[in-house]
Design a protein around this motif. Structure first.
Motif, PDB file in Angstrom:
ATOM      1  N   VAL A  91       0.860  -1.184   0.000  1.00  0.00           N
ATOM      2  CA  VAL A  91       0.000   0.000   0.000  1.00  0.00           C
ATOM      3  C   VAL A  91       0.896   1.234   0.000  1.00  0.00           C
ATOM      4  CG1 VAL A  91      -1.862   1.237   1.162  1.00  0.00           C
ATOM      5  CG2 VAL A  91      -1.730  -1.268   1.330  1.00  0.00           C
ATOM      6  N   ASN A  92       0.616   2.155  -0.886  1.00  0.00           N
ATOM      7  CA  ASN A  92       1.336   3.423  -0.916  1.00  0.00           C
ATOM      8  C   ASN A  92       0.604   4.428  -0.050  1.00  0.00           C
ATOM      9  OD1 ASN A  92       3.540   2.997  -2.941  1.00  0.00           O
ATOM     10  ND2 ASN A  92       1.788   2.434  -4.208  1.00  0.00           N
ATOM     11  N   GLY A  98      -9.327   2.050   8.369  1.00  0.00           N
ATOM     12  CA  GLY A  98      -9.840   2.021   7.003  1.00  0.00           C
ATOM     13  C   GLY A  98     -10.173   3.374   6.428  1.00  0.00           C
ATOM     14  N   ALA A  99     -10.296   4.394   7.273  1.00  0.00           N
ATOM     15  CA  ALA A  99     -10.691   5.720   6.783  1.00  0.00           C
ATOM     16  C   ALA A  99      -9.608   6.401   5.975  1.00  0.00           C
ATOM     17  CB  ALA A  99     -11.097   6.607   7.958  1.00  0.00           C
ATOM     18  N   VAL A 100      -8.360   5.915   6.046  1.00  0.00           N
ATOM     19  CA  VAL A 100      -7.274   6.572   5.306  1.00  0.00           C
ATOM     20  C   VAL A 100      -7.052   5.957   3.924  1.00  0.00           C
ATOM     21  CG1 VAL A 100      -6.112   7.189   7.451  1.00  0.00           C
ATOM     22  CG2 VAL A 100      -5.425   5.091   6.248  1.00  0.00           C
ATOM     23  N   PHE A 101      -7.768   4.883   3.596  1.00  0.00           N
ATOM     24  CA  PHE A 101      -7.587   4.244   2.301  1.00  0.00           C
ATOM     25  C   PHE A 101      -8.411   4.965   1.242  1.00  0.00           C
ATOM     26  CE2 PHE A 101      -6.213   1.100   5.312  1.00  0.00           C
ATOM     27  CZ  PHE A 101      -5.121   0.517   4.695  1.00  0.00           C
ATOM     28  N   LEU A 102      -7.760   5.301   0.135  1.00  0.00           N
ATOM     29  CA  LEU A 102      -8.385   6.156  -0.866  1.00  0.00           C
ATOM     30  C   LEU A 102      -9.382   5.392  -1.722  1.00  0.00           C
ATOM     31  CD1 LEU A 102      -8.027   9.165  -1.818  1.00  0.00           C
ATOM     32  CD2 LEU A 102      -6.756   8.223  -3.748  1.00  0.00           C
ATOM     33  N   ASP A 103     -10.573   5.952  -1.829  1.00  0.00           N
ATOM     34  CA  ASP A 103     -11.572   5.504  -2.790  1.00  0.00           C
ATOM     35  C   ASP A 103     -12.206   6.763  -3.389  1.00  0.00           C
ATOM     36  OD1 ASP A 103     -13.266   6.471  -0.778  1.00  0.00           O
ATOM     37  OD2 ASP A 103     -13.937   4.482  -0.162  1.00  0.00           O
ATOM     38  N   LYS A 140      -2.213  12.220  -8.369  1.00  0.00           N
ATOM     39  CA  LYS A 140      -1.402  11.018  -8.544  1.00  0.00           C
ATOM     40  C   LYS A 140      -1.994   9.843  -7.776  1.00  0.00           C
ATOM     41  CE  LYS A 140       2.450  10.303  -6.240  1.00  0.00           C
ATOM     42  NZ  LYS A 140       2.355   8.929  -5.655  1.00  0.00           N
ATOM     43  N   MET A 141      -2.369  10.096  -6.528  1.00  0.00           N
ATOM     44  CA  MET A 141      -2.974   9.031  -5.719  1.00  0.00           C
ATOM     45  C   MET A 141      -4.213   8.453  -6.412  1.00  0.00           C
ATOM     46  SD  MET A 141      -2.989  10.545  -1.852  1.00  0.00           S
ATOM     47  CE  MET A 141      -2.140  12.088  -1.563  1.00  0.00           C
ATOM     48  N   LYS A 142      -5.081   9.336  -6.905  1.00  0.00           N
ATOM     49  CA  LYS A 142      -6.333   8.886  -7.521  1.00  0.00           C
ATOM     50  C   LYS A 142      -6.054   8.089  -8.791  1.00  0.00           C
ATOM     51  CE  LYS A 142     -10.913   8.991  -7.995  1.00  0.00           C
ATOM     52  NZ  LYS A 142     -11.148   8.484  -9.363  1.00  0.00           N
ATOM     53  N   ALA A 143      -5.126   8.558  -9.606  1.00  0.00           N
ATOM     54  CA  ALA A 143      -4.819   7.846 -10.843  1.00  0.00           C
ATOM     55  C   ALA A 143      -4.295   6.444 -10.560  1.00  0.00           C
ATOM     56  CB  ALA A 143      -3.803   8.645 -11.659  1.00  0.00           C
ATOM     57  N   LEU A 144      -3.451   6.302  -9.552  1.00  0.00           N
ATOM     58  CA  LEU A 144      -2.928   4.976  -9.214  1.00  0.00           C
ATOM     59  C   LEU A 144      -4.016   4.092  -8.619  1.00  0.00           C
ATOM     60  CD1 LEU A 144       0.611   5.858  -7.805  1.00  0.00           C
ATOM     61  CD2 LEU A 144       0.004   4.988 -10.073  1.00  0.00           C
ATOM     62  N   ALA A 145      -4.854   4.674  -7.762  1.00  0.00           N
ATOM     63  CA  ALA A 145      -5.962   3.892  -7.200  1.00  0.00           C
ATOM     64  C   ALA A 145      -6.889   3.406  -8.308  1.00  0.00           C
ATOM     65  CB  ALA A 145      -6.722   4.729  -6.175  1.00  0.00           C
ATOM     66  N   ASP A 146      -7.137   4.258  -9.303  1.00  0.00           N
ATOM     67  CA  ASP A 146      -8.006   3.871 -10.415  1.00  0.00           C
ATOM     68  C   ASP A 146      -7.404   2.740 -11.243  1.00  0.00           C
ATOM     69  OD1 ASP A 146      -9.874   5.751  -9.692  1.00  0.00           O
ATOM     70  OD2 ASP A 146      -9.302   7.221 -11.219  1.00  0.00           O
ATOM     71  N   ARG A 147      -6.071   2.641 -11.227  1.00  0.00           N
ATOM     72  CA  ARG A 147      -5.402   1.554 -11.946  1.00  0.00           C
ATOM     73  C   ARG A 147      -5.368   0.259 -11.137  1.00  0.00           C
ATOM     74  NH1 ARG A 147      -1.617   2.630 -16.081  1.00  0.00           N
ATOM     75  NH2 ARG A 147      -1.290   0.383 -15.958  1.00  0.00           N
ATOM     76  N   GLY A 148      -5.850   0.305  -9.895  1.00  0.00           N
ATOM     77  CA  GLY A 148      -5.900  -0.903  -9.079  1.00  0.00           C
ATOM     78  C   GLY A 148      -4.813  -1.031  -8.041  1.00  0.00           C
ATOM     79  N   PHE A 149      -3.992   0.012  -7.883  1.00  0.00           N
ATOM     80  CA  PHE A 149      -2.965  -0.002  -6.839  1.00  0.00           C
ATOM     81  C   PHE A 149      -3.574   0.441  -5.515  1.00  0.00           C
ATOM     82  CE2 PHE A 149      -0.643   0.830 -10.812  1.00  0.00           C
ATOM     83  CZ  PHE A 149       0.254  -0.231 -10.788  1.00  0.00           C
ATOM     84  N   ALA A 150      -3.181  -0.217  -4.436  1.00  0.00           N
ATOM     85  CA  ALA A 150      -3.698   0.139  -3.113  1.00  0.00           C
ATOM     86  C   ALA A 150      -3.082   1.469  -2.681  1.00  0.00           C
ATOM     87  CB  ALA A 150      -3.367  -0.952  -2.104  1.00  0.00           C
TER      88      ALA A 150
END
Length: 448
Positions: free
Chosen positions: A6-7, A388-393, A48-58
């Motif tokens: 997880v980044n 869990g509140a710090v994990f980006l969605d 950057k965070m959102k783009a990586l999350a959208d690609r499936g990276f935690a």
């Protein structure tokens, strides 16, 4: 047990500014006292965070620190209401306020060293916040960083938290910027590579001549002992002092690792062949080490450092088909680096893709994609036990984007740091953010 990396990215704070505080960081010095845009800085990191999350990276988020940090100014003898303390410190010496106003905690790679459960003697994830003793503006971060990490990883059955090492020159610790992990898969036992700039004790060693070597061997060895990393799983390597003098103030400016791949600049270490062989030997029972070395003839050291080719994120693609380099736009604009990357991606090696991001606000202060994130390997039970509140969605991204737009200025000069309204604005913003991220009272102003 299945595990994933997880980044944890640091959000840039409302006082993001260019004070040129980081000696040895060429970009930081070169942009000193120029005008910054805190809102753009935070937005670029979040994108950057959102783009990586959208690609499936935690992807997860770490909050900024309170700045200006009034407790340090009070410890230096300034008294009265908080705004009066800041004003009095500015009149006495603006450098004191500048040092207490840096948003440098955004570079979460320096937050801590983290060893996952698969590597440690007691089977827990271990965390040691970095003392960052080499730089005044960063040394003040450790107590709050420790509180934040304890809030994110609160379950003592799964997470072991250690205090920062003594904040002494001999035990200078820069966190994960000088630490990388090689492994077969993230959930498998790995080899932890601790890179140092100098030994605190002993004569006859090679040292940088121009810039400080911030990390000591003694600090790296202490972190490994605390985390229960046995000799069979730890490698200690000295960074090439000539590269430190060229501006590679941390190892992650010239080398990075992920899975069984070590990506590094030619001569990154004092004994690069010896380091590679030791990692290869200790990793052999899990995986075969793959080394990608960038020749100095292909990329001059100045270009490698200026573009932050190695201060990239090297990530395993979610489908497991290879790896991606997450790079700043500057790496596309540097001709030798762009040409090297084109050949690298066409070579059929483990690195299959390059993603470029506009992180210019961070880059102008000397921090690229790798600086902005702390890598944490979590198995399924660890992930379930974490906050869990710090994990980006999508929902958290929308809340954070709105929060940034409400609270951040779009222009900041050094003189603005004495503005009492900036202190108030920052506290209001951070108080709201701790609610969004469910962190509790991690800041000093919340605990008074």
């Amino acid at each position: 047990m299945t595990a994933q990396e997880v980044n944890f990215d640091g959000l840039s704070g409302p006082t993001h500014n260019y004070a040129g505080l980081s000696y040895g960081n060429v970009a930081s010095a070169g942009n000193a006292r120029s005008v910054s845009n805190p809102r753009a800085a935070a937005r670029q990191g979040l994108a950057k965070m959102k783009a990586l999350a959208d690609r499936g990276f935690a992807q997860a988020v770490l909050p900024p620190h309170e700045r200006p940090f009034v407790p340090v100014l009070r410890a230096l003898g300034f008294a009265g209401a908080d705004a009066a303390v800041v004003e009095a410190a500015w009149r006495a010496d603006p450098n004191l306020v500048l040092a207490c106003s840096s948003a440098s905690a955004m570079w979460a790679a320096n937050a801590a060293t983290v060893s996952p459960a698969a590597d440690t003697a007691d089977g827990r994830l271990h965390v040691t916040p970095a003392n960052l003793a080499a730089m005044v503006h960063r040394a003040i971060e450790a107590p709050v960083t420790a509180r934040i990490l304890r809030s994110v990883f609160a379950d003592e059955r799964r997470f072991a938290h250690h205090p920062p090492l003594p904040a002494l020159e001999a035990f200078g610790d820069e966190g994960a910027a000088n630490h990388t992990r090689l492994c077969a898969g993230h959930g498998d036992p790995g080899v932890e590579l601790f890179v140092y700039g100098r030994r605190a004790f002993g004569a006859g060693q090679s040292k940088p001549k121009r810039f400080p070597a911030r990390q000591t061997l003694e600090a790296s060895a202490a972190v490994a002992r605390r985390h229960g990393i046995g000799a069979e799983r730890a490698v200690f390597a000295q960074q090439n002092p000539d590269l430190i003098d060229a501006g590679a103030f941390h190892n992650d400016v010239v080398a990075i690792g992920n899975g069984p791949v070590l990506f590094h600049y030619e001569g990154a270490f004092v004994d690069t062949p010896g380091v590679v062989e030791e990692v290869r030997r200790k990793l052999a029972d899990q995986a075969e080490l793959t080394v990608v070395e960038v020749p100095a003839a292909a990329v001059p050291v100045e270009a490698a450092i200026r573009s932050y080719l190695f201060n990239s994120q090297l990530l395993t693609l979610p489908d497991g088909t290879g790896m991606v380099l997450v790079l700043p736009e500057e790496s596309r604009e540097e001709p030798s680096v762009a040409a090297y990357l084109e050949g690298l991606l066409a070579s059929g090696g483990p690195i299959r893709e390059a993603l470029h991001f506009d992180l210019r606000q961070s880059m102008r202060n000397g921090g690229g994609p790798a600086c902005l994130r702390l890598r944490v390997v979590l198995n399924e039970a660890d992930r379930a036990a974490a906050n869990g509140a710090v994990f980006l969605d999508d929902a958290l991204h929308a809340r954070l984007a709105g929060w940034i737009d409400r609270h951040y200025r779009d222009r900041l000069e050094a003189d603005d740091l004495r503005d009492p309204a900036l202190l108030t604005e920052g506290r209001v913003a951070l108080d709201e953010l701790t609610g969004i991220l469910e962190l509790g009272p991690v800041y000093d102003f919340q605990r008074e």
